[in-house]
Design an enzyme around this catalytic site. Structure first.
Site, PDB file in Angstrom:
ATOM      1  N   ASP A 522    -121.408  78.351  23.331  1.00 40.41           N
ATOM      2  CA  ASP A 522    -121.385  76.893  23.476  1.00 40.41           C
ATOM      3  C   ASP A 522    -122.758  76.446  23.976  1.00 40.41           C
ATOM      4  O   ASP A 522    -123.608  77.275  24.328  1.00 40.41           O
ATOM      5  CB  ASP A 522    -120.288  76.526  24.476  1.00 40.41           C
ATOM      6  CG  ASP A 522    -119.846  75.068  24.381  1.00 40.41           C
ATOM      7  OD1 ASP A 522    -120.406  74.322  23.558  1.00 40.41           O
ATOM      8  OD2 ASP A 522    -118.946  74.688  25.144  1.00 40.41           O
ATOM      9  N   ASP A 597    -116.865  68.319  20.877  1.00 38.61           N
ATOM     10  CA  ASP A 597    -116.054  67.671  21.911  1.00 38.61           C
ATOM     11  C   ASP A 597    -115.422  66.384  21.388  1.00 38.61           C
ATOM     12  O   ASP A 597    -115.859  65.276  21.700  1.00 38.61           O
ATOM     13  CB  ASP A 597    -116.905  67.389  23.136  1.00 38.61           C
ATOM     14  CG  ASP A 597    -117.384  68.675  23.801  1.00 38.61           C
ATOM     15  OD1 ASP A 597    -116.811  69.737  23.506  1.00 38.61           O
ATOM     16  OD2 ASP A 597    -118.331  68.618  24.605  1.00 38.61           O
TER      17      ASP A 597
END
Length: 973
Positions: A522, A597
């Site tokens: 990430d 996200d």
């Protein structure tokens, strides 16, 4: 600094923020984009100097001159194998080398000879050697046209928007060059800036400020730009990642599409803002042809799109037709990058699948994932401790819901130090992993590329001592804020750094890891909380290059190094699984991506479809979105609908923010638990089909999740569809993405097609909009008539538990009462398939005979699985069904490559399949076909039980019990 970071993190963790657009630049705030966009079409200063043309066996070179400043460029033109053309433009004699993107191409593309057809003072015509394809180079102004017959396929610089900002000395700081150097610079017209240019120096050329951040720009302006015209084209696609429609929109009245990897949490929808990844590939399509443009540049890039039909209604277009308007539709595209060179690959198709093959030949194909990674993944930020993991794992068993992976986010580490475990919450990671392994399940743990600056942290000390950190403009280690607080950023552009990083995944270095622990990268855009636009400063330094040159490559390099580490830890035996958030062209070679996200909102559910479709078009098939939405809390209805959508997307993972209530599948009441259980189980029944599609993606570059127009390229009704999609070519999915929906309208493509509802087996004709009433249990999915799909209906706790279970073949007949499909089997997790250890069989139904034929006779693999049921959709009731299994004898029959191969096949197989395909090619082999009749006299025949449902014309053949890897045929009489 620390209190400020705490406040920043508190705001992030609250989960109440939407994206703050003021943190991210518009084109007007990006000085090079603003400068380039201000150029007016039709005023190109560039001229081709035809007298400088040189032609070799591999390329044509030609100098271009800017008549305004006398700076010369070098044009290189290559004809590539596979119907592609490469165009490179660089400064003829730059003050210093300009960045050319390495490591993205899988090899230097092989070339084919160019030849000159004609030449005069106005230009030159070159042959591309394919169906009257030619390149026309016009001298003044410079323009390049690719034509086929009388049709222009694509034009470069037709609007005169080529721009190449040459490297130069800054006038207020440069010293007078020595005589020899000055003479060379004057001759090349590279180092001097004319008075006219001095007057055009604009703000932002030599330094730039955005909010509180300053970019020193030591090399000055260095942007490049080129326009492309696409006659006859109204639909263009690609250039992910954007939260927008599948069909790209025109940008005349707003910002261009931006390609610049950024950490944009809870992003806005339906706008051209940059997101986490950037793939500079665009596809153009009409009913006659598909073409592609691959702009190989890793710097910040903006893409402008305009069209002469934009904004016209259907009525307006009809009026043009009635009035005899002769205007040909055309789309114009302009690429603008901050630095580097122009290096563009023009892919000429002509079909969508040709484009996929061409692009795959340049950047590689989707990695072939382990079968388990195609199952269901359970994730949240964060599972609290080992007991929490054990409890969630047990919950899946208690509620009879299969899953393959449970995930750990950043809180599992010792103070955000990656490659470590929290000594209190995860004190015995091997015990935890072994518990999962005993159930044939796996875990993914996050490893981010920002490293906590801490003298007691081994990873940091190693990187610093080896000089592997990215440097700031002053030569020190670049540091920024991220999850650990103050962090350094490894320079993954350096091969030595990548090799060291890969070595950290070995079992003796990554303490507590086991072979069922995989990795998630990430924050690898890279994310820098206190950096400009939440990323790294552009004047940070990677060896000889500025960060501005390599920015969009950073995430790819992190992904690559991690993937190589997982392969190396197994001695090169096991296939890895690595998820990345940031990506670039070529990232498909290293694993999976997700859409970042998102939020628990209906529109975010809807946008997941075009986002993954766009990625599939540019080679990245292993895509998914956080099921349920990362931010906020979904209603039970939204959560169920998201599971129903995600179960039919390639990467299937539920994920949630730290600040949201827990949302394991059984926490929303028994009714919703049952709905979620059912759709996850559906996913597992289709794993054989998903797996063979990924095998084909690995071999061919074709996407797994497909836009309708890919399979129906001549049907304009499919060109803008992005609320439904195909899985391969044989499953059509129209998810329910509207709140409170009582029905959906699905478009079933193909005038000659029929489609079968996989739940009810009802048959529907193609080329229609079909209204489908829906309830909460409804997932509109259709199987194409003419297809055979293998499934496993005995769903167990994980995919590995189903390894030896039997198959059910779903045979959907078309209007000609034929069907075909395939069955691919290997061990599901190693690279042994590259050593021909697999089963690959072609399945045919024709003339009332269903047959299985080995299409890879050189491969060797055995399976314990068998065919336990055959379901034929659109069938007639037979009097009897006879199974004929072949003996072990080998009989020669024809094949395209070498005319013969060994396969044991039944008499029915020979007559119904090979006779049709081979004999018309090579009738001399007819005697061998007849000979097969006698060789298989000892094949075993048996009568099979069956059921027939006349209401839906479905024939179910029960318990044929033939091995899935052997030859057999089944005759309906």
């Amino acid at each position: 600094m620390v209190p400020v970071l705490v406040v920043w993190l508190a705001l992030c963790l609250s989960g109440t923020w939407a994206v703050d657009r003021s943190n991210f630049k518009t084109c007007d705030q990006s000085s090079f984009c603003k400068r380039q966009r201000a150029l007016k079409p039709g005023e190109s200063p560039y001229r081709a100097l035809l007298e400088t043309m040189e032609l070799t066996n591999t390329r044509l070179t030609l100098q271009l001159i800017n008549d305004n400043n006398k700076v010369r460029l070098l044009l290189e033109l290559y004809r590539l194998q596979g119907n592609m053309t490469r165009v490179k433009i660089n400064e003829l004699k730059p003050l210093k080398p300009r960045y050319e993107v390495p490591d993205v191409l899988v090899r230097e593309p092989p070339t084919e000879p160019l030849s000159v057809l004609s030449q005069d003072e106005n230009g030159v015509v070159l042959s591309l050697g394919v169906e009257s394809q030619r390149v026309i180079v016009s001298a003044q102004p410079f323009r390049l046209d690719i034509v086929e017959g009388h049709n222009v396929l694509m034009s470069l610089n037709s609007r005169g928007l080529l721009a190449f900002e040459h490297l130069r000395m800054r006038k207020d700081t440069q010293a007078e060059p020595e005589a020899e150097n000055k003479e060379e610079a004057d001759t090349a017209h590279q180092a001097e800036t004319t008075k006219e240019e001095e007057e055009k120096v604009e703000e932002g050329m030599w330094e730039e400020t955005f909010k509180s951040h300053s970019d020193s720009k030591p090399n000055g302006p260095s942007a490049v730009s080129l326009d492309f015209s696409l006659p006859g084209v109204e639909h263009v696609y690609g250039i992910p990642e954007h939260a927008d429609t599948l069909r790209l929109k025109t940008t005349d009245n707003g910002d261009p599409y931006r390609l610049y990897n950024l950490d944009v949490f809870q992003y806005e929808l339906y706008n051209p803002m940059a997101l986490y990844g950037a793939v500079p590939v665009m596809l153009a399509h009409n009913t006659q042809r598909t073409t592609g443009i691959f702009w190989l540049n890793a710097a910040e890039t903006w893409v402008d799109i305009s069209s002469n039909t934009a904004g016209k209604t259907v009525f307006g277009k009809m009026l043009d037709y009635v009035q005899g308007s002769s205007e040909t539709p055309q789309t114009d595209v302009r690429w603008i990058s901050e630095s580097g060179i122009i290096d563009v690959f023009i892919m000429l198709g002509p079909t969508p699948k040709d484009i996929f093959s061409q692009y795959a030949s340049l950047t590689g194909t989707q990695s072939f994932p382990p079968l388990s990674s195609l199952g269901y993944h359970q994730c949240r930020w964060n599972y609290n401790d080992q007991e929490d993991v054990r409890s969630v794992d047990a919950g899946f068993d208690e509620h009879d819901i299969p899953y393959d992976f449970i995930w750990l986010d950043i809180e599992h580490t010792d103070g955000k130090r990656y490659f470590t475990w929290d000594p209190h919450k995860f004190a015995s990671p091997k015990d935890m992993l072994q518990g999962l392994k005993d159930k044939k399940r796996n875990m993914v743990a996050i490893v981010d590329p920002h490293i906590k600056v801490d003298s007691n942290y081994k990873i940091h000390n190693e990187i610093r001592s080896r000089g592997f950190y990215v440097k700031n403009k002053d030569g020190g280690d670049y540091e920024g804020w991220c999850w650990p607080g103050n962090a350094g950023y490894p320079d993954f552009t350096q091969p030595d750094m990548r090799a060291w990083w890969a070595s950290m995944f070995s079992y003796d270095q990554y303490e507590g890891s086991m072979d069922n622990l995989y990795t998630w990268n990430d924050m690898n855009e890279p994310s820098v909380f206190n950096g400009p636009e939440v990323t790294m400063h552009k004047d940070a330094v990677h060896g000889s290059w500025e960060h501005r040159d390599v920015h969009n490559l950073y995430g790819l390099y992190v992904h690559r190094a991690t993937m190589e580490g997982l392969i190396q830890r197994s001695g090169g035996v096991e296939r890895p699984f690595v998820l990345t958030r940031a990506f670039f062209a070529g990232s498909q070679r290293y694993g999976a991506v997700w859409t970042g996200d998102n939020a628990a909102e209906w529109d975010h559910l809807k946008i997941s479809i075009p986002m993954c479709l766009s990625l599939g078009l540019v080679g990245i098939s292993f895509c998914g979105a956080d099921v349920g939405g990362f931010f906020k809390s979904p209603s039970p209805e939204l959560l169920v609908r998201w599971y129903q959508t995600g179960a039919y997307q390639p990467f299937f993972r539920a994920h949630a923010h730290l600040d949201t209530p827990r949302r394991e599948p059984w926490l929303f009441g028994p009714e919703n638990t049952a709905l979620i259980r059912e759709v996850i189980r559906q996913r597992y029944t289709f794993l054989p089909y998903w797996y063979q599609l990924f095998y084909h993606a690995y071999r061919t570059g074709e996407p797994v999740m497909r836009a309708l127009w890919v399979e129906y390229p001549q049907d304009p009704a499919t060109f803008a569809v992005d609320d439904e999609f195909l899985i391969g070519r044989d499953l059509l999915v129209h998810p329910v993405t509207e709140e409170g929906a009582r029905g959906v309208t699905a478009f079933l493509p193909g005038k000659e097609e029929v489609w079968f509802d996989i739940h009810t087996f009802q048959k529907h004709n193609g080329a229609q909009n079909l209204y489908i009433p829906v309830t909460m249990s409804s997932i509109p999915v259709f199987q194409r008539g003419g297809s055979i799909i293998p499934r496993k209906l005995r769903v167990r706790r994980s995919s590995a538990c189903m390894e030896h279970d039997p198959y059910t073949l779903f045979v959907a007949l078309n209007t000609r009462r034929t069907a075909e499909g395939e069955l691919y089997i290997d061990d599901g997790h190693t690279f042994n398939f590259d050593n021909k250890e697999f089963i690959h069989r072609r399945l045919f139904f024709s003339n009332n005979v269903l047959s299985s034929v080995n299409v890879a006779p050189e491969a060797q693999f055995t399976t314990k699985s068998w065919i336990e049921r055959v379901v034929i959709l659109g069938a007639s009731k037979p009097r009897k069904v006879t199974l004929i299994t072949a003996g072990k004898l080998k009989t020669a029959v024809c094949n395209k490559e070498n005319k013969v191969f060994n396969v044991g096949c039944s008499f029915q197989v020979v007559l119904s399949v090979l006779h049709e395909q081979c004999l018309k090619e090579a009738p001399v082999f007819r005697v061998k076909i007849y000979f097969a009749l006698f060789l298989f006299a000892d094949g075993h025949k048996s009568q099979l039980d069956f059921d027939f449902d006349a209401s839906v014309s479905v024939l179910t053949i029960r318990k044929p019990s033939m091995n899935a890897g052997e030859d057999w045929s089944m005759a309906l009489q």
